[in-house]
Enzyme design. Structure first.
Site, PDB file in Angstrom:
ATOM      1  N   ALA A  25       0.870  -1.174   0.000  1.00  0.00           N
ATOM      2  CA  ALA A  25       0.000   0.000   0.000  1.00  0.00           C
ATOM      3  C   ALA A  25       0.909   1.227   0.000  1.00  0.00           C
ATOM      4  O   ALA A  25       2.085   1.142   0.368  1.00  0.00           O
ATOM      5  CB  ALA A  25      -0.897  -0.022   1.233  1.00  0.00           C
ATOM      6  N   GLU A  52       4.784  -5.042   7.258  1.00  0.00           N
ATOM      7  CA  GLU A  52       4.047  -3.974   7.960  1.00  0.00           C
ATOM      8  C   GLU A  52       4.525  -3.764   9.388  1.00  0.00           C
ATOM      9  O   GLU A  52       4.493  -2.653   9.910  1.00  0.00           O
ATOM     10  CB  GLU A  52       2.545  -4.284   7.961  1.00  0.00           C
ATOM     11  CG  GLU A  52       1.871  -4.175   6.605  1.00  0.00           C
ATOM     12  CD  GLU A  52       1.863  -5.457   5.795  1.00  0.00           C
ATOM     13  OE1 GLU A  52       2.669  -6.372   6.094  1.00  0.00           O
ATOM     14  OE2 GLU A  52       1.058  -5.543   4.848  1.00  0.00           O
ATOM     15  N   GLU A  70      -0.588  -9.222  -0.457  1.00  0.00           N
ATOM     16  CA  GLU A  70      -2.017  -9.464  -0.186  1.00  0.00           C
ATOM     17  C   GLU A  70      -2.832  -9.435  -1.477  1.00  0.00           C
ATOM     18  O   GLU A  70      -3.764 -10.224  -1.645  1.00  0.00           O
ATOM     19  CB  GLU A  70      -2.525  -8.414   0.811  1.00  0.00           C
ATOM     20  CG  GLU A  70      -1.911  -8.610   2.196  1.00  0.00           C
ATOM     21  CD  GLU A  70      -2.241  -7.488   3.155  1.00  0.00           C
ATOM     22  OE1 GLU A  70      -1.949  -6.328   2.825  1.00  0.00           O
ATOM     23  OE2 GLU A  70      -2.817  -7.771   4.217  1.00  0.00           O
ATOM     24  N   GLY A 128       0.739  -4.944   1.060  1.00  0.00           N
ATOM     25  CA  GLY A 128      -0.465  -5.014   0.243  1.00  0.00           C
ATOM     26  C   GLY A 128      -0.228  -5.665  -1.107  1.00  0.00           C
ATOM     27  O   GLY A 128      -1.158  -6.203  -1.716  1.00  0.00           O
TER      28      GLY A 128
HETATM   29  C1  HXC Z   1       5.065   4.421  -1.254  1.00  0.00           C
HETATM   30  C2  HXC Z   1       6.970   3.467  -2.073  1.00  0.00           C
HETATM   31  C3  HXC Z   1       6.630   2.224  -1.506  1.00  0.00           C
HETATM   32  C4  HXC Z   1       5.402   2.145  -0.791  1.00  0.00           C
HETATM   33  C5  HXC Z   1       8.513   2.006  -2.503  1.00  0.00           C
HETATM   34  N1  HXC Z   1       8.135   3.278  -2.682  1.00  0.00           N
HETATM   35  N2  HXC Z   1       7.603   1.347  -1.787  1.00  0.00           N
HETATM   36  N3  HXC Z   1       6.195   4.541  -1.951  1.00  0.00           N
HETATM   37  N4  HXC Z   1       4.663   3.266  -0.685  1.00  0.00           N
HETATM   38  N5  HXC Z   1       4.971   1.008  -0.256  1.00  0.00           N
HETATM   39  C6  HXC Z   1       8.854   4.314  -3.411  1.00  0.00           C
HETATM   40  C7  HXC Z   1      10.035   4.861  -2.634  1.00  0.00           C
HETATM   41  O1  HXC Z   1       9.611   5.830  -1.698  1.00  0.00           O
HETATM   42  C8  HXC Z   1      10.873   5.444  -3.743  1.00  0.00           C
HETATM   43  O2  HXC Z   1      10.338   6.661  -4.188  1.00  0.00           O
HETATM   44  C9  HXC Z   1      10.631   4.464  -4.888  1.00  0.00           C
HETATM   45  O3  HXC Z   1       9.420   3.779  -4.594  1.00  0.00           O
HETATM   46  C10 HXC Z   1      11.747   3.432  -5.002  1.00  0.00           C
HETATM   47  O4  HXC Z   1      11.902   2.823  -3.758  1.00  0.00           O
HETATM   48  P1  HXC Z   1      13.333   2.577  -3.076  1.00  0.00           P
HETATM   49  O5  HXC Z   1      13.089   2.301  -1.651  1.00  0.00           O
HETATM   50  O6  HXC Z   1      14.258   3.710  -3.400  1.00  0.00           O
HETATM   51  O7  HXC Z   1      13.811   1.272  -3.861  1.00  0.00           O
HETATM   52  P2  HXC Z   1      14.777   0.112  -3.331  1.00  0.00           P
HETATM   53  O8  HXC Z   1      15.925   0.680  -2.585  1.00  0.00           O
HETATM   54  O9  HXC Z   1      15.025  -0.751  -4.517  1.00  0.00           O
HETATM   55  O10 HXC Z   1      13.907  -0.718  -2.268  1.00  0.00           O
HETATM   56  C11 HXC Z   1      12.780  -1.418  -2.706  1.00  0.00           C
HETATM   57  C12 HXC Z   1      11.908  -1.842  -1.469  1.00  0.00           C
HETATM   58  C13 HXC Z   1      11.599  -0.572  -0.614  1.00  0.00           C
HETATM   59  C14 HXC Z   1      12.657  -2.853  -0.633  1.00  0.00           C
HETATM   60  C15 HXC Z   1      10.649  -2.473  -2.026  1.00  0.00           C
HETATM   61  O11 HXC Z   1      11.087   0.446  -1.504  1.00  0.00           O
HETATM   62  C16 HXC Z   1      10.614  -0.814   0.474  1.00  0.00           C
HETATM   63  O12 HXC Z   1      10.949  -1.355   1.524  1.00  0.00           O
HETATM   64  N6  HXC Z   1       9.354  -0.371   0.273  1.00  0.00           N
HETATM   65  C17 HXC Z   1       8.333  -0.455   1.279  1.00  0.00           C
HETATM   66  C18 HXC Z   1       7.845  -1.869   1.399  1.00  0.00           C
HETATM   67  C19 HXC Z   1       6.781  -1.959   2.483  1.00  0.00           C
HETATM   68  O13 HXC Z   1       7.029  -1.670   3.643  1.00  0.00           O
HETATM   69  N7  HXC Z   1       5.587  -2.380   2.076  1.00  0.00           N
HETATM   70  C20 HXC Z   1       4.467  -2.453   2.965  1.00  0.00           C
HETATM   71  C21 HXC Z   1       3.711  -1.165   2.917  1.00  0.00           C
HETATM   72  S1  HXC Z   1       2.454  -1.160   4.117  1.00  0.00           S
HETATM   73  P3  HXC Z   1      11.045   8.079  -3.822  1.00  0.00           P
HETATM   74  O14 HXC Z   1      10.293   9.056  -4.655  1.00  0.00           O
HETATM   75  O15 HXC Z   1      10.823   8.263  -2.365  1.00  0.00           O
HETATM   76  O16 HXC Z   1      12.481   7.908  -4.204  1.00  0.00           O
HETATM   77  C22 HXC Z   1       1.229  -2.057   3.467  1.00  0.00           C
HETATM   78  C23 HXC Z   1       0.040  -2.146   4.355  1.00  0.00           C
HETATM   79  C24 HXC Z   1      -0.954  -3.065   3.762  1.00  0.00           C
HETATM   80  O17 HXC Z   1       1.306  -2.555   2.394  1.00  0.00           O
HETATM   81  C25 HXC Z   1      -2.220  -2.867   4.479  1.00  0.00           C
HETATM   82  C26 HXC Z   1      -3.372  -3.291   3.644  1.00  0.00           C
HETATM   83  C27 HXC Z   1      -3.248  -3.036   2.226  1.00  0.00           C
END
Ligand code: HXC
Length: 272
Positions: A80, A146, A126, A123
């Site tokens: 998400a 999460e 999911e 997400g």
């Molecule tokens: C918003 C995101 C994002 C996310 C990545 N980006 N994941 N933006 N929401 N979930 C954005 C980053 O901010 C960045 O943009 C760009 O995508 C590239 O990401 P990087 O981190 O620079 O890439 P990398 O170093 O290759 O790492 C990849 C990654 C990391 C390991 C996937 O991005 C990451 O850990 N993302 C979050 C994963 C996460 O925690 N997912 C769960 C979310 S909570 P900018 O512009 O900032 O450079 C969730 C709740 C679900 O899903 C609840 C119900 C649906």
């Protein structure tokens, strides 16, 4: 293999976050590609609304017999949208039934295949698990991170992951945020097939074409029966299965399928 992608408009507008097309030799496989590459396909509200619209369109398209959802080679979806969620309050989430519309993916009658390359996190994982079949590219990674954001899965992760891989691995993933590889996902039963990344989409479409060649009506019954296994007791589930099995005898397609076998020819299903 390259796929031509087109924007198909809905409600007079164009999709902003997804690419939508029909694939397969007979153009009978609905195809949705998540397309927010700069955010690794983070599932913002707008994107999920568009996925819902595209699914509605495919659901009512008589030609489409199966649907494939995919992302990019780097990310199916990184979860998400954290930036969108960052400042939300409990009152907004609860009062506005935050994420309720995501559920559309799990209520589609037509079979949905997730083709996962790269990250399927939070997400994203999911979303894949709401689909009926998951194919993974060799470098796919699945995770529910999460907990590291101070929250928990909110779109079925604690439930569907546990049912798919069992308690110990689901607990470990949800409590540590550790990811599993495509191979581990295959070994644990989360995905049904692992293929080289560049073949993933074509393999998923092939699977969709196989499904679409069968009766859409009977496929929907089969999907309903399998999904019931996650909701019902064995006695209730086998009872439902029997009723649906009996119901296939009310269809022309059941008659055609068995007649074609006896006449040693390919069945021509009419979806009725
Ligand atoms: C918003 C995101 C994002 C996310 C990545 N980006 N994941 N933006 N929401 N979930 C954005 C980053 O901010 C960045 O943009 C760009 O995508 C590239 O990401 P990087 O981190 O620079 O890439 P990398 O170093 O290759 O790492 C990849 C990654 C990391 C390991 C996937 O991005 C990451 O850990 N993302 C979050 C994963 C996460 O925690 N997912 C769960 C979310 S909570 P900018 O512009 O900032 O450079 C969730 C709740 C679900 O899903 C609840 C119900 C649906």
């Amino acid at each position: 293999m390259q796929f031509r992608l087109t924007h198909i408009s809905f409600a007079g507008g164009q999709y902003q976050y997804i690419l939508v097309d029909k694939k397969g030799e007979k153009k009978n496989v609905g195809f949705i590609q998540l397309n927010r590459p700069k955010a690794l396909n983070a599932l913002c509200d707008g994107l999920m609304m568009e996925v819902g619209k595209a699914l509605d369109t495919f659901e009512s398209d008589g030609e489409v017999g199966a649907i494939v959802i995919t992302g990019s080679e780097k990310a199916f979806a990184a979860g998400a949208d954290i930036k969108e969620m960052q400042n939300r309050t409990f009152q907004e989430c609860y009062g506005g039934n935050f994420l309720a519309h995501w559920n559309r993916v799990s209520t589609v009658k037509k079979p949905v295949i997730a083709a996962v390359n790269g990250f399927a996190l939070g997400g994203g994982c999911e979303l894949a698990m709401m689909c009926d079949i998951i194919y993974a590219g060799e470098k796919a990674q699945f995770g529910q991170p999460e907990i590291m954001l101070g929250t928990i899965p909110g779109a079925g992760g604690t439930q569907r992951l546990t049912r798919a891989v069992g308690k110990s691995l689901a607990m470990e993933m949800v409590l540590t945020g550790d990811r599993i590889s495509a191979l581990e996902a295959k070994q644990s039963g989360l995905v049904s097939k692992v293929v080289p990344a560049e073949q993933l989409v074509s393999e998923a479409i092939k699977c969709g074409e196989k499904i679409a060649a069968n009766s859409k009506l009977v496929s929907a019954m089969a999907k309903e029966a399998v999904n019931a296994a996650f909701e019902l007791t064995l006695a209730e589930g086998t009872r439902l299965e029997k009723r649906l099995f009996h119901a296939t005898f009310a269809t022309e397609d059941r008659k055609e399928g068995m007649t074609a076998f006896v006449e040693k020819r390919k069945a021509a299903f009419q979806d009725n």
